[in-house]
Design a protein around this motif. Structure first.
Motif, PDB file in Angstrom:
ATOM      1  N   HIS A  99      43.842  -6.079 -49.888  1.00 19.07           N
ATOM      2  CA  HIS A  99      43.574  -5.280 -48.695  1.00 19.07           C
ATOM      3  C   HIS A  99      42.096  -4.902 -48.649  1.00 19.07           C
ATOM      4  N   VAL A 100      41.635  -4.446 -47.501  1.00 19.96           N
ATOM      5  CA  VAL A 100      40.302  -3.879 -47.339  1.00 19.96           C
ATOM      6  C   VAL A 100      40.456  -2.369 -47.259  1.00 19.96           C
ATOM      7  N   SER A 101      39.637  -1.642 -47.990  1.00 21.64           N
ATOM      8  CA  SER A 101      39.681  -0.183 -47.968  1.00 21.64           C
ATOM      9  C   SER A 101      38.582   0.351 -47.058  1.00 21.64           C
ATOM     10  N   ARG A 102      38.915   1.408 -46.311  1.00 21.28           N
ATOM     11  CA  ARG A 102      37.939   2.133 -45.512  1.00 21.28           C
ATOM     12  C   ARG A 102      37.868   3.557 -46.056  1.00 21.28           C
ATOM     13  N   SER A 103      36.675   3.988 -46.400  1.00 21.25           N
ATOM     14  CA  SER A 103      36.493   5.311 -46.979  1.00 21.25           C
ATOM     15  C   SER A 103      35.602   6.123 -46.042  1.00 21.25           C
ATOM     16  N   PHE A 104      36.055   7.330 -45.686  1.00 22.20           N
ATOM     17  CA  PHE A 104      35.413   8.122 -44.635  1.00 22.20           C
ATOM     18  C   PHE A 104      34.813   9.420 -45.180  1.00 22.20           C
ATOM     19  N   ASP A 105      33.712   9.838 -44.535  1.00 26.54           N
ATOM     20  CA  ASP A 105      33.186  11.191 -44.696  1.00 26.54           C
ATOM     21  C   ASP A 105      32.907  11.738 -43.305  1.00 26.54           C
ATOM     22  N   PHE A 106      33.232  13.020 -43.095  1.00 27.74           N
ATOM     23  CA  PHE A 106      33.076  13.607 -41.767  1.00 27.74           C
ATOM     24  C   PHE A 106      31.990  14.676 -41.799  1.00 27.74           C
ATOM     25  N   GLY A 107      30.728  14.224 -42.054  1.00 26.92           N
ATOM     26  CA  GLY A 107      29.593  15.125 -42.022  1.00 26.92           C
ATOM     27  C   GLY A 107      29.400  15.697 -40.628  1.00 26.92           C
ATOM     28  N   PRO A 182      41.761  -9.380 -36.687  1.00 28.72           N
ATOM     29  CA  PRO A 182      42.750  -8.378 -36.250  1.00 28.72           C
ATOM     30  C   PRO A 182      43.899  -8.154 -37.223  1.00 28.72           C
ATOM     31  N   GLN A 183      44.280  -9.156 -37.997  1.00 29.15           N
ATOM     32  CA  GLN A 183      45.434  -9.013 -38.897  1.00 29.15           C
ATOM     33  C   GLN A 183      45.064  -8.419 -40.255  1.00 29.15           C
ATOM     34  N   THR A 184      43.805  -8.026 -40.455  1.00 25.66           N
ATOM     35  CA  THR A 184      43.385  -7.470 -41.740  1.00 25.66           C
ATOM     36  C   THR A 184      44.138  -6.175 -42.052  1.00 25.66           C
ATOM     37  N   LYS A 185      44.578  -6.038 -43.298  1.00 23.74           N
ATOM     38  CA  LYS A 185      45.281  -4.833 -43.735  1.00 23.74           C
ATOM     39  C   LYS A 185      44.282  -3.843 -44.323  1.00 23.74           C
ATOM     40  N   PHE A 186      44.334  -2.591 -43.850  1.00 24.29           N
ATOM     41  CA  PHE A 186      43.403  -1.562 -44.308  1.00 24.29           C
ATOM     42  C   PHE A 186      44.152  -0.418 -44.993  1.00 24.29           C
ATOM     43  N   LEU A 187      43.524   0.130 -46.051  1.00 16.83           N
ATOM     44  CA  LEU A 187      43.906   1.416 -46.614  1.00 16.83           C
ATOM     45  C   LEU A 187      42.753   2.374 -46.340  1.00 16.83           C
ATOM     46  N   ASN A 289      26.145  12.123 -47.321  1.00 18.15           N
ATOM     47  CA  ASN A 289      27.301  11.749 -46.499  1.00 18.15           C
ATOM     48  C   ASN A 289      27.759  10.320 -46.798  1.00 18.15           C
ATOM     49  N   ILE A 290      26.802   9.387 -46.865  1.00 18.29           N
ATOM     50  CA  ILE A 290      27.192   8.005 -47.167  1.00 18.29           C
ATOM     51  C   ILE A 290      27.675   7.911 -48.613  1.00 18.29           C
ATOM     52  N   HIS A 291      27.144   8.769 -49.490  1.00 21.41           N
ATOM     53  CA  HIS A 291      27.617   8.800 -50.879  1.00 21.41           C
ATOM     54  C   HIS A 291      29.067   9.256 -50.933  1.00 21.41           C
ATOM     55  N   ASP A 292      29.404  10.308 -50.181  1.00 21.04           N
ATOM     56  CA  ASP A 292      30.792  10.768 -50.165  1.00 21.04           C
ATOM     57  C   ASP A 292      31.717   9.680 -49.618  1.00 21.04           C
ATOM     58  N   ALA A 293      31.279   9.031 -48.534  1.00 20.98           N
ATOM     59  CA  ALA A 293      32.103   7.969 -47.954  1.00 20.98           C
ATOM     60  C   ALA A 293      32.302   6.825 -48.943  1.00 20.98           C
ATOM     61  N   ALA A 294      31.281   6.522 -49.724  1.00 16.86           N
ATOM     62  CA  ALA A 294      31.357   5.394 -50.650  1.00 16.86           C
ATOM     63  C   ALA A 294      32.145   5.704 -51.916  1.00 16.86           C
ATOM     64  N   THR A 295      32.513   6.980 -52.120  1.00 15.19           N
ATOM     65  CA  THR A 295      33.172   7.335 -53.379  1.00 15.19           C
ATOM     66  C   THR A 295      34.567   7.932 -53.203  1.00 15.19           C
ATOM     67  N   TYR A 296      34.916   8.433 -52.022  1.00  8.99           N
ATOM     68  CA  TYR A 296      36.261   8.994 -51.823  1.00  8.99           C
ATOM     69  C   TYR A 296      37.344   7.938 -52.050  1.00  8.99           C
ATOM     70  N   GLY A 297      37.103   6.714 -51.587  1.00  8.59           N
ATOM     71  CA  GLY A 297      38.090   5.656 -51.755  1.00  8.59           C
ATOM     72  C   GLY A 297      38.149   5.101 -53.168  1.00  8.59           C
TER      73      GLY A 297
END
Length: 344
Positions: A99-107, A182-187, A289-297
């Motif tokens: 799967h592809v992971s998406r990791s978010f930060d909401f600065g 479009p069919q890519t699976k995300f976490l 912010n980008i550091h948090d996004a890159a490490t939460y996942g």
């Protein structure tokens, strides 16, 4: 007035001024340097204007170099182990079966999302893409992420979402979006701030948090509520060079902000009397912010300690009816464990 279409889409009318025009939305993006002003072209002007400033301050204030900040680089291992030459590699495609992971930060002003894949067999992580807009509402941020992920059509975008989709496409280091099939699976992962009530972002009474706004668009978040140190331990382990000469992570050049963060734009927090040797990064409203996004996942998916190899089996014998266990020599057992340590 020059009619649209009679000039190049990306041009430099004068030195120090770059103009880019989106071919679809017709949004014009302008970048200005100080020497676009004819009175400031002479190097003597810069010398007078920067008297008393350090080289770092000159780079930041006059040359728009955001990679230089005050303090020691938080991830010093990145440069120590070769910097971009070692870690920057363009992804040729997704790892099949993962799967592809998406990791978010909401600065507040800089929300961020980073896409990556982690292969547990090789114990390596590949950062694929990033998106970090400025002053973008949660709904528009969500829609651009969905568009870049191949989950939403460009024609459905409006307002700031349309602007930022065009801005992403105009950046020379980015491949043309959308970036995934479009069919890519995300976490999807985020910190606990995504689950706090954010009245300013509400459009619907039920959308009281950033997480609920994303959920309304089909993105369900997994929450991380642990310490910063746990996340940084994962990154530091991946920055180590392995026995095959390669590190535990690779960063696609499309992740420019994350690359700058690793290069030294993210620094240690300033020491205080209570904490003379801080081990946390300084919050600057940008690179943290980008550091948090890159490490939460990754903290959810990547083990923090180094992977310990399986111990060899014990040789069992009996002496005067007493059980004796001896460590077996590596070449004395009839099997051996192998694993693929390649780079995919």
């Amino acid at each position: 007035m020059t009619p649209f279409g009679t000039v190049e889409q990306d041009f430099e009318p004068v030195p120090g001024m770059r103009v880019r025009v989106s071919p679809v939305s017709k949004v014009t993006l302008v970048e200005l340097d100080y020497f676009a002003d004819p009175d400031k072209v002479d190097p003597a002007w810069l010398e007078r204007a920067t008297q008393g400033l350090s080289e770092g301050d000159i780079e930041r204030e006059y040359k728009r170099n955001r990679t230089l900040v005050h303090g020691d680089a938080f991830y010093f291992e990145f440069l120590d182990n070769g910097g971009r030459k070692t870690f920057a590699h363009r992804s040729l495609g997704l790892i099949e079966g993962l799967h592809v992971s998406r990791s978010f930060d909401f600065g507040v002003r800089r929300p961020a999302c980073i896409w990556y894949q982690y292969d547990s067999k090789s114990d390596r992580l590949w950062f694929l893409r990033e998106f970090m807009p400025r002053d973008c509402g949660t709904h528009d941020f969500r829609d651009v992420v969905r568009y870049l992920s191949g989950e939403m059509a460009y024609e459905e975008l409006t307002g700031d979402a349309l602007y930022w989709a065009d801005e992403v496409a105009a950046r020379e280091w980015n491949p043309a979006p959308p970036w995934f099939e479009p069919q890519t699976k995300f976490l999807n992962f985020a910190g606990n701030e995504a689950f706090r009530r954010q009245a300013a972002a509400m459009r619907d009474p039920e959308e009281t948090t950033d997480a609920s706004v994303l959920a309304a668009g089909g993105i369900s978040l997994v929450e991380w509520n642990g310490p910063v140190l746990a996340r940084t331990k994962v990154v530091r382990r991946l920055l180590k060079l392995r026995s095959d000469g390669f590190p535990g992570m690779f960063v696609d050049p499309a992740c420019e902000e994350w690359m700058r963060c690793l290069e030294g734009a993210l620094v240690f927090h300033s020491p205080t009397i209570e904490d003379p040797l801080p081990n946390k990064p300084r919050k600057d409203g940008h690179f943290d912010n980008i550091h948090d996004a890159a490490t939460y996942g990754p903290v959810h998916e990547v083990p923090a300690p180094d992977v310990v190899p399986h111990p060899l089996p014990k040789r069992i014998s009996f002496h005067n009816r007493m059980r004796v266990e001896e460590d077996a020599e590596p070449n004395s057992v009839g099997w051996k464990e192998t694993r693929d340590d390649g780079i995919w």
